[in-house]
Design a protein around this motif. Sequence first.
Motif, PDB file in Angstrom:
ATOM      1  N   LEU A   1       0.855  -1.195   0.000  1.00 15.61           N
ATOM      2  CA  LEU A   1       0.000   0.000   0.000  1.00 15.61           C
ATOM      3  C   LEU A   1       0.888   1.240   0.000  1.00 15.61           C
ATOM      4  CD1 LEU A   1      -2.622  -1.142   2.691  1.00 15.61           C
ATOM      5  CD2 LEU A   1      -2.780  -1.364   0.194  1.00 15.61           C
ATOM      6  N   PHE A   2       0.435   2.281  -0.709  1.00 14.29           N
ATOM      7  CA  PHE A   2       1.242   3.501  -0.786  1.00 14.29           C
ATOM      8  C   PHE A   2       0.324   4.679  -1.114  1.00 14.29           C
ATOM      9  CE2 PHE A   2       0.942   1.687  -4.969  1.00 14.29           C
ATOM     10  CZ  PHE A   2       0.742   2.765  -5.812  1.00 14.29           C
ATOM     11  N   THR A   3       0.844   5.850  -0.905  1.00 12.69           N
ATOM     12  CA  THR A   3       0.163   7.095  -1.286  1.00 12.69           C
ATOM     13  C   THR A   3       0.959   7.770  -2.388  1.00 12.69           C
ATOM     14  OG1 THR A   3       1.356   8.424   0.342  1.00 12.69           O
ATOM     15  CG2 THR A   3      -0.699   7.372   1.069  1.00 12.69           C
ATOM     16  N   GLY A   4       0.359   8.759  -2.990  1.00  7.62           N
ATOM     17  CA  GLY A   4       1.052   9.515  -4.022  1.00  7.62           C
ATOM     18  C   GLY A   4       2.081  10.453  -3.395  1.00  7.62           C
ATOM     19  N   ILE A   5       2.679  11.299  -4.248  1.00  6.75           N
ATOM     20  CA  ILE A   5       3.715  12.221  -3.772  1.00  6.75           C
ATOM     21  C   ILE A   5       3.116  13.266  -2.834  1.00  6.75           C
ATOM     22  CG2 ILE A   5       5.370  13.987  -4.492  1.00  6.75           C
ATOM     23  CD1 ILE A   5       6.244  11.172  -5.099  1.00  6.75           C
TER      24      ILE A   5
ATOM     25  N   GLY B   1       0.433  12.857  -1.047  1.00 11.60           N
ATOM     26  CA  GLY B   1      -0.116  12.188   0.114  1.00 11.60           C
ATOM     27  C   GLY B   1      -1.616  12.263   0.180  1.00 11.60           C
ATOM     28  N   TYR B   2      -2.157  11.783   1.299  1.00 15.15           N
ATOM     29  CA  TYR B   2      -3.599  11.792   1.554  1.00 15.15           C
ATOM     30  C   TYR B   2      -3.836  12.527   2.857  1.00 15.15           C
ATOM     31  CZ  TYR B   2      -8.259  10.159   2.809  1.00 15.15           C
ATOM     32  OH  TYR B   2      -9.581  10.111   3.185  1.00 15.15           O
ATOM     33  N   LYS B   3      -4.545  13.677   2.754  1.00 20.44           N
ATOM     34  CA  LYS B   3      -4.806  14.519   3.918  1.00 20.44           C
ATOM     35  C   LYS B   3      -3.509  14.822   4.650  1.00 20.44           C
ATOM     36  CE  LYS B   3      -9.592  13.038   4.606  1.00 20.44           C
ATOM     37  NZ  LYS B   3     -10.594  12.494   5.575  1.00 20.44           N
ATOM     38  N   ASP B   4      -2.542  15.255   3.868  1.00 22.53           N
ATOM     39  CA  ASP B   4      -1.229  15.639   4.388  1.00 22.53           C
ATOM     40  C   ASP B   4      -0.439  14.480   4.957  1.00 22.53           C
ATOM     41  OD1 ASP B   4      -1.796  18.231   3.666  1.00 22.53           O
ATOM     42  OD2 ASP B   4      -2.672  18.720   5.636  1.00 22.53           O
ATOM     43  N   PHE B   5      -0.835  13.220   4.613  1.00 24.42           N
ATOM     44  CA  PHE B   5      -0.072  12.054   5.052  1.00 24.42           C
ATOM     45  C   PHE B   5       0.521  11.351   3.819  1.00 24.42           C
ATOM     46  CE2 PHE B   5      -2.889  12.617   8.675  1.00 24.42           C
ATOM     47  CZ  PHE B   5      -2.023  12.430   9.735  1.00 24.42           C
ATOM     48  N   VAL B   6       1.787  11.049   3.903  1.00 22.73           N
ATOM     49  CA  VAL B   6       2.485  10.291   2.870  1.00 22.73           C
ATOM     50  C   VAL B   6       3.005   8.999   3.506  1.00 22.73           C
ATOM     51  CG1 VAL B   6       4.400  10.239   1.218  1.00 22.73           C
ATOM     52  CG2 VAL B   6       3.139  12.361   1.633  1.00 22.73           C
ATOM     53  N   GLY B   7       2.732   7.865   2.864  1.00 20.85           N
ATOM     54  CA  GLY B   7       3.156   6.609   3.487  1.00 20.85           C
ATOM     55  C   GLY B   7       3.257   5.458   2.477  1.00 20.85           C
TER      56      GLY B   7
ATOM     57  N   ASN C   1       1.157  -8.190 -10.195  1.00 23.02           N
ATOM     58  CA  ASN C   1       0.006  -8.688 -10.959  1.00 23.02           C
ATOM     59  C   ASN C   1      -1.100  -7.645 -11.063  1.00 23.02           C
ATOM     60  OD1 ASN C   1       1.208 -11.189  -9.363  1.00 23.02           O
ATOM     61  ND2 ASN C   1       0.375 -11.918 -11.328  1.00 23.02           N
ATOM     62  N   LEU C   2      -1.397  -6.993  -9.966  1.00 23.48           N
ATOM     63  CA  LEU C   2      -2.503  -6.027  -9.932  1.00 23.48           C
ATOM     64  C   LEU C   2      -1.983  -4.690  -9.406  1.00 23.48           C
ATOM     65  CD1 LEU C   2      -5.359  -8.249  -8.431  1.00 23.48           C
ATOM     66  CD2 LEU C   2      -4.990  -7.676 -10.838  1.00 23.48           C
ATOM     67  N   PHE C   3      -2.376  -3.636 -10.133  1.00 21.56           N
ATOM     68  CA  PHE C   3      -1.999  -2.280  -9.727  1.00 21.56           C
ATOM     69  C   PHE C   3      -3.271  -1.445  -9.646  1.00 21.56           C
ATOM     70  CE2 PHE C   3      -1.117   2.074 -11.172  1.00 21.56           C
ATOM     71  CZ  PHE C   3      -0.312   2.510 -10.124  1.00 21.56           C
ATOM     72  N   VAL C   4      -3.495  -0.824  -8.491  1.00 25.85           N
ATOM     73  CA  VAL C   4      -4.693  -0.004  -8.260  1.00 25.85           C
ATOM     74  C   VAL C   4      -4.247   1.347  -7.695  1.00 25.85           C
ATOM     75  CG1 VAL C   4      -6.891   0.207  -7.046  1.00 25.85           C
ATOM     76  CG2 VAL C   4      -6.120  -2.035  -7.842  1.00 25.85           C
ATOM     77  N   PHE C   5      -4.799   2.455  -8.263  1.00 25.37           N
ATOM     78  CA  PHE C   5      -4.461   3.790  -7.755  1.00 25.37           C
ATOM     79  C   PHE C   5      -5.691   4.689  -7.873  1.00 25.37           C
ATOM     80  CE2 PHE C   5      -2.746   8.087  -7.950  1.00 25.37           C
ATOM     81  CZ  PHE C   5      -1.876   8.069  -6.874  1.00 25.37           C
ATOM     82  N   ASN C   6      -6.057   5.289  -6.763  1.00 26.46           N
ATOM     83  CA  ASN C   6      -7.195   6.188  -6.719  1.00 26.46           C
ATOM     84  C   ASN C   6      -6.679   7.629  -6.812  1.00 26.46           C
ATOM     85  OD1 ASN C   6      -9.354   7.954  -5.637  1.00 26.46           O
ATOM     86  ND2 ASN C   6     -10.395   5.995  -5.199  1.00 26.46           N
ATOM     87  N   THR C   7      -7.028   8.305  -7.918  1.00 22.55           N
ATOM     88  CA  THR C   7      -6.517   9.671  -8.119  1.00 22.55           C
ATOM     89  C   THR C   7      -7.218  10.695  -7.218  1.00 22.55           C
ATOM     90  OG1 THR C   7      -8.090   9.957  -9.936  1.00 22.55           O
ATOM     91  CG2 THR C   7      -5.858   9.189 -10.486  1.00 22.55           C
ATOM     92  N   LYS C   8      -8.438  10.359  -6.776  1.00 19.85           N
ATOM     93  CA  LYS C   8      -9.149  11.299  -5.912  1.00 19.85           C
ATOM     94  C   LYS C   8      -8.526  11.358  -4.533  1.00 19.85           C
ATOM     95  CE  LYS C   8     -13.736  12.268  -3.992  1.00 19.85           C
ATOM     96  NZ  LYS C   8     -15.163  11.859  -3.958  1.00 19.85           N
ATOM     97  N   TYR C   9      -8.279  10.188  -3.971  1.00 16.31           N
ATOM     98  CA  TYR C   9      -7.696  10.133  -2.633  1.00 16.31           C
ATOM     99  C   TYR C   9      -6.169   9.991  -2.660  1.00 16.31           C
ATOM    100  CZ  TYR C   9     -12.521   9.438  -1.231  1.00 16.31           C
ATOM    101  OH  TYR C   9     -13.879   9.594  -1.051  1.00 16.31           O
ATOM    102  N   ASN C  10      -5.615   9.823  -3.863  1.00 19.68           N
ATOM    103  CA  ASN C  10      -4.160   9.730  -4.025  1.00 19.68           C
ATOM    104  C   ASN C  10      -3.585   8.548  -3.246  1.00 19.68           C
ATOM    105  OD1 ASN C  10      -1.841  10.622  -5.275  1.00 19.68           O
ATOM    106  ND2 ASN C  10      -1.271  12.015  -3.596  1.00 19.68           N
ATOM    107  N   VAL C  11      -4.300   7.400  -3.322  1.00 17.83           N
ATOM    108  CA  VAL C  11      -3.909   6.181  -2.612  1.00 17.83           C
ATOM    109  C   VAL C  11      -3.923   5.022  -3.618  1.00 17.83           C
ATOM    110  CG1 VAL C  11      -4.462   4.551  -0.754  1.00 17.83           C
ATOM    111  CG2 VAL C  11      -4.822   7.004  -0.420  1.00 17.83           C
ATOM    112  N   GLY C  12      -2.917   4.144  -3.491  1.00 17.87           N
ATOM    113  CA  GLY C  12      -2.858   3.007  -4.413  1.00 17.87           C
ATOM    114  C   GLY C  12      -2.336   1.747  -3.723  1.00 17.87           C
ATOM    115  N   GLY C  13      -2.348   0.676  -4.474  1.00 15.60           N
ATOM    116  CA  GLY C  13      -1.864  -0.603  -3.928  1.00 15.60           C
ATOM    117  C   GLY C  13      -1.344  -1.521  -5.034  1.00 15.60           C
ATOM    118  N   LEU C  14      -0.393  -2.351  -4.669  1.00 17.62           N
ATOM    119  CA  LEU C  14       0.170  -3.366  -5.567  1.00 17.62           C
ATOM    120  C   LEU C  14      -0.127  -4.734  -4.983  1.00 17.62           C
ATOM    121  CD1 LEU C  14       3.669  -1.806  -6.358  1.00 17.62           C
ATOM    122  CD2 LEU C  14       1.646  -1.782  -7.810  1.00 17.62           C
TER     123      LEU C  14
END
Length: 463
Positions: free
Chosen positions: A203-207, A209-215, A239-252
């Motif tokens: 799990l990761f966030t974008g550059i 972050g989400y609500k001022d959190f980067v992780g 195998n699977l890549f998911v990224f939500n541009t609204k919340y700037n959160v994704g997962g591999l």
Amino acid sequence: MIVKTYMTRHVTRAAAILGLCVALLVTKTPGVSAQAPQSSGALPRVSLTAGRSTVLPIDFDITRVAITNPAIADAVVVTPREILIDGKAQGTISLIIWGEGRRVQYDIAVDAPVTMLQQQLRNLFPGEDIQVTVNEEATTLSGRVSSNAVMLKAGEIAEKTSAKQKVINLLQVPGGIDTQQVLLQVRFAEVNRQAVTEAGVSLFTGISGYKDFVGRSTTQQFAAPTFDTDKLTFSDFLNLFVFNTKYNVGGLLKALQSRGFLQSLAEPNLIAYNGKEASFLAGGEVPVPVVQGNTNAVSVLYKEFGIRLSFTPTIAGDVIRLHVKPEVSTLDFTNGVSLNGFRIPALQTRRAETEIELRDGQSFAIAGLMNNVAQTDRSAVPVLGSLPIIGSLFKSKAARQSRTELMVLITPRLVKPLDPDEVPDLPTDSKQFMSDADAIGAALQGGTGTMDAPSGRATAGRP
């Protein structure tokens, strides 16, 4: 003159009558006989073994004996009507015996002494006709035995007893086979099965972050994105890549199952003569650099690899005994090493060596290997991986299983050479290799037609 002639005739007649009387007297006198010399083909024979003795009885009183070669046998008169004969060496001599008005002659045949090996074989195999002949170069077994097992065991005992000599086994068994050549068919079969199961989540966030959190969360078992100054770097989307541009959160997500199946076959065939070793190699040689100890000079040593077969057949009646050494080796660059800039591959080898006993056309599995390898790797983020339900998002797992099966099958066959009219024709090409109409074909010396195997029949198109 007339009186003198009459007296001469009278004396001659008296001498003839006197000689006739003496002859009759000698014939009727007991113990005295006039015998004609014995022919050499009808002489009585006395046989004994060197180192042994025998007593020869005579039916008259002995006055004198003579023997031709005392080095072969010696004769001693022990009683007036008995002779002791001692065998000393192998050979045949004559013995002459005189008595009162009698004479007889014998052939004395001295055989070679019974060796310890022959005595041992007689004790182990009573009733078997096994003869042992020993000379400076070899020990020979001859005769007839009742079974293949007796023949082979006798040969093995002779080889162990005569370790410094060559043993020639000429023992015959019932049901012997004319041919002395064996065709060996060897089949290698290898099956390699592999199964891999992998599972993990990152799990990761974008550059921004989400609500001022980067992780980012990862178990480091599988690839996860890395943060640069202004971007995310992905080495593997798994195998699977998911990224939500609204919340700037994704997962591999890593979820993989794979299966492998490999079958490798090798079928070498080889013909050998009875009792002779035959071998061949179908493969090549790989160069291996070798560093010299003192000068640090590099020399090249060639290591053979490929399909190798060596075997020694022994035909025993309708049974074939084999000492066989099959081997299959391949280059393995994955497990190779690098030395001074040289890439040296490893050799993956499957080898077997054994002795078996089969009949013509029978098959036997001389080697079977099953190798099972199982490996499981688990990783988890501390504390988070122990949480119920959501703890699985912070765990990863990789399980690998492999199974390798190797089988070596041996089939011997008794073979005979083909006569010229039995040789099958080889495949032929209906087209000529080079036509005579071509410039190059016309310049060739000789014919340019199709060719096949030699046979007694004429072949169309042959030059």
